[in-house]
Design a protein around this motif. Structure first.
Motif, PDB file in Angstrom:
ATOM      1  N   MET A   1       0.759  -1.063   0.071  1.00 43.60           N
ATOM      2  CA  MET A   1       0.026  -0.103   0.055  1.00 43.60           C
ATOM      3  C   MET A   1       0.769   1.086   0.161  1.00 43.60           C
ATOM      4  N   VAL A   2       0.454   2.118  -0.757  1.00 46.58           N
ATOM      5  CA  VAL A   2       1.406   3.381  -1.054  1.00 46.58           C
ATOM      6  C   VAL A   2       0.862   4.341   0.139  1.00 46.58           C
ATOM      7  N   LYS A   3       1.769   4.844   0.972  1.00 48.15           N
ATOM      8  CA  LYS A   3       1.714   5.943   1.755  1.00 48.15           C
ATOM      9  C   LYS A   3       1.901   7.506   1.325  1.00 48.15           C
ATOM     10  N   ILE A   4       1.316   8.301   1.634  1.00 39.18           N
ATOM     11  CA  ILE A   4       1.580   9.752   1.020  1.00 39.18           C
ATOM     12  C   ILE A   4       1.928  10.739   2.521  1.00 39.18           C
ATOM     13  N   PRO A   5       2.837  11.761   1.954  1.00 40.05           N
ATOM     14  CA  PRO A   5       3.217  12.614   3.525  1.00 40.05           C
ATOM     15  C   PRO A   5       2.088  13.851   3.522  1.00 40.05           C
ATOM     16  N   LEU A   6       1.886  13.834   4.681  1.00 45.28           N
ATOM     17  CA  LEU A   6       0.957  15.189   5.262  1.00 45.28           C
ATOM     18  C   LEU A   6       1.926  15.742   6.362  1.00 45.28           C
ATOM     19  N   TRP A   7       2.025  17.100   6.256  1.00 49.96           N
ATOM     20  CA  TRP A   7       2.415  17.883   7.354  1.00 49.96           C
ATOM     21  C   TRP A   7       1.743  18.417   8.596  1.00 49.96           C
TER      22      TRP A   7
ATOM     23  N   LEU B   1     -22.403   9.939   4.801  1.00 47.86           N
ATOM     24  CA  LEU B   1     -22.994   9.597   6.008  1.00 47.86           C
ATOM     25  C   LEU B   1     -24.088   8.472   5.855  1.00 47.86           C
ATOM     26  N   ARG B   2     -24.465   8.557   4.875  1.00 51.89           N
ATOM     27  CA  ARG B   2     -25.703   7.454   4.320  1.00 51.89           C
ATOM     28  C   ARG B   2     -25.115   6.078   4.023  1.00 51.89           C
ATOM     29  N   CYS B   3     -24.031   6.164   3.174  1.00 57.07           N
ATOM     30  CA  CYS B   3     -23.436   5.133   2.450  1.00 57.07           C
ATOM     31  C   CYS B   3     -22.048   4.487   3.148  1.00 57.07           C
ATOM     32  N   PHE B   4     -21.419   5.178   3.894  1.00 54.77           N
ATOM     33  CA  PHE B   4     -20.103   4.676   4.562  1.00 54.77           C
ATOM     34  C   PHE B   4     -20.439   3.676   5.682  1.00 54.77           C
ATOM     35  N   ALA B   5     -19.579   2.694   5.795  1.00 56.88           N
ATOM     36  CA  ALA B   5     -19.534   1.749   6.741  1.00 56.88           C
ATOM     37  C   ALA B   5     -18.360   1.237   7.260  1.00 56.88           C
ATOM     38  N   SER B   6     -18.152   0.942   8.413  1.00 57.88           N
ATOM     39  CA  SER B   6     -16.879   0.154   9.002  1.00 57.88           C
ATOM     40  C   SER B   6     -17.022  -0.661  10.082  1.00 57.88           C
TER      41      SER B   6
ATOM     42  N   THR C   1     -24.976  -2.453   4.679  1.00 58.24           N
ATOM     43  CA  THR C   1     -23.669  -2.883   4.571  1.00 58.24           C
ATOM     44  C   THR C   1     -22.876  -2.606   5.828  1.00 58.24           C
ATOM     45  N   VAL C   2     -22.006  -3.360   6.142  1.00 57.74           N
ATOM     46  CA  VAL C   2     -21.126  -3.311   7.538  1.00 57.74           C
ATOM     47  C   VAL C   2     -19.828  -2.897   7.451  1.00 57.74           C
ATOM     48  N   HIS C   3     -19.181  -3.030   6.090  1.00 56.82           N
ATOM     49  CA  HIS C   3     -17.920  -2.733   5.956  1.00 56.82           C
ATOM     50  C   HIS C   3     -17.739  -2.284   4.411  1.00 56.82           C
ATOM     51  N   ASN C   4     -17.040  -1.034   4.095  1.00 56.42           N
ATOM     52  CA  ASN C   4     -16.724  -0.245   2.736  1.00 56.42           C
ATOM     53  C   ASN C   4     -15.872   0.239   2.656  1.00 56.42           C
ATOM     54  N   LEU C   5     -15.134   0.518   3.993  1.00 59.28           N
ATOM     55  CA  LEU C   5     -13.948   1.265   3.819  1.00 59.28           C
ATOM     56  C   LEU C   5     -12.998   1.286   2.635  1.00 59.28           C
ATOM     57  N   ASN C   6     -12.689   0.071   2.303  1.00 64.95           N
ATOM     58  CA  ASN C   6     -11.570  -0.118   1.094  1.00 64.95           C
ATOM     59  C   ASN C   6     -12.272   0.596  -0.089  1.00 64.95           C
ATOM     60  N   ASP C   7     -13.453   0.497  -0.450  1.00 65.40           N
ATOM     61  CA  ASP C   7     -13.912   1.190  -1.588  1.00 65.40           C
ATOM     62  C   ASP C   7     -13.721   2.580  -1.547  1.00 65.40           C
ATOM     63  N   TYR C   8     -13.564   3.189  -0.317  1.00 65.70           N
ATOM     64  CA  TYR C   8     -13.393   4.805  -0.144  1.00 65.70           C
ATOM     65  C   TYR C   8     -11.827   4.804  -0.367  1.00 65.70           C
ATOM     66  N   PHE C   9     -10.860   4.165   0.060  1.00 64.13           N
ATOM     67  CA  PHE C   9      -9.585   4.648   0.119  1.00 64.13           C
ATOM     68  C   PHE C   9      -8.658   3.861  -1.172  1.00 64.13           C
TER      69      PHE C   9
ATOM     70  N   GLU D   1     -21.750  14.577  -9.634  1.00 69.35           N
ATOM     71  CA  GLU D   1     -21.405  13.236  -9.077  1.00 69.35           C
ATOM     72  C   GLU D   1     -21.067  13.362  -7.706  1.00 69.35           C
ATOM     73  N   VAL D   2     -20.349  14.398  -7.180  1.00 70.27           N
ATOM     74  CA  VAL D   2     -20.215  14.537  -5.785  1.00 70.27           C
ATOM     75  C   VAL D   2     -21.149  14.553  -4.805  1.00 70.27           C
ATOM     76  N   PHE D   3     -22.277  15.154  -5.415  1.00 71.07           N
ATOM     77  CA  PHE D   3     -23.498  15.021  -4.684  1.00 71.07           C
ATOM     78  C   PHE D   3     -24.366  13.875  -4.721  1.00 71.07           C
ATOM     79  N   THR D   4     -24.229  13.410  -5.555  1.00 72.67           N
ATOM     80  CA  THR D   4     -24.873  11.955  -5.864  1.00 72.67           C
ATOM     81  C   THR D   4     -24.405  10.673  -5.823  1.00 72.67           C
ATOM     82  N   LYS D   5     -23.160  10.479  -6.028  1.00 75.95           N
ATOM     83  CA  LYS D   5     -22.640   9.099  -5.970  1.00 75.95           C
ATOM     84  C   LYS D   5     -22.038   8.667  -4.714  1.00 75.95           C
ATOM     85  N   LYS D   6     -22.246   7.514  -4.326  1.00 72.21           N
ATOM     86  CA  LYS D   6     -21.875   6.777  -3.288  1.00 72.21           C
ATOM     87  C   LYS D   6     -20.426   7.145  -2.905  1.00 72.21           C
ATOM     88  N   LEU D   7     -19.248   6.868  -4.042  1.00 76.11           N
ATOM     89  CA  LEU D   7     -18.013   7.171  -3.916  1.00 76.11           C
ATOM     90  C   LEU D   7     -17.553   8.443  -4.507  1.00 76.11           C
TER      91      LEU D   7
END
Length: 168
Positions: free
Chosen positions: A1-7, A86-91, A119-127, A145-151
């Protein structure tokens, strides 16, 4: 998995606050009205910058687009409208356990997050983001698309501030 820097991240032990994240979640809020716009604000619970922080400052100091990274560390952003997220995310927190089901860190006290559809887990779909997922251009279609699509949509680092300047 690739990691990216944030300061400017609280989890860092370095003076510059750099952390290599495999994913990171922030909230960007549009503040003001159409007739009285004000800067977008970033809510990052892990940041040592002011809370909330104006988007331009956050991009400049946390994402640091002027910092040259190798091409495999290109940063992409999945933009999802808050109510849709908030409606679609699950972990169910499986990402917080090791291979034999032991907690890597103490889990939060609140219940695992279940999506509206059960749905109980879809975190991977998001990242799970690939360079080919990034949209090109801007405009009404991308905003829709931002206002309507789950991802939502995936944009590049260079599109981030411009994208939010176009949100109605």
């Amino acid at each position: 998995m690739v990691k990216i820097p944030l300061w400017h991240q609280k989890a860092s032990s370095r003076a510059d606050g750099i952390v290599l994240w495999d994913y990171h979640v922030i909230c960007i809020q549009r503040k003001g009205r159409d007739d009285s716009p004000s800067p977008h604000l970033v809510w990052d619970l892990d940041s040592s910058l002011p809370f909330p922080c104006p988007l331009a400052r956050y991009v400049s100091e946390t994402i640091r687009p002027d910092f040259q990274t190798f091409s495999e560390f290109q940063r992409y952003f999945r933009i999802v409208h808050g109510p849709v997220f908030l409606r679609c995310f699950a972990s169910d927190r499986r990402h917080m356990k090791d291979s034999v089901d032991n907690w890597l860190h103490q889990p939060p006290l609140y219940q695992p997050i279940v999506a509206e559809d059960g749905t109980v887990h879809n975190l991977n779909d998001y990242f799970d983001i690939r360079a080919t997922d990034a949209v090109t251009g801007t405009g009404a279609d991308m905003t829709n698309e931002v206002f309507t699509k789950k991802l939502g949509v995936v944009i590049t680092e260079s599109q981030l501030e411009e994208f939010f300047s176009q949100i109605p």
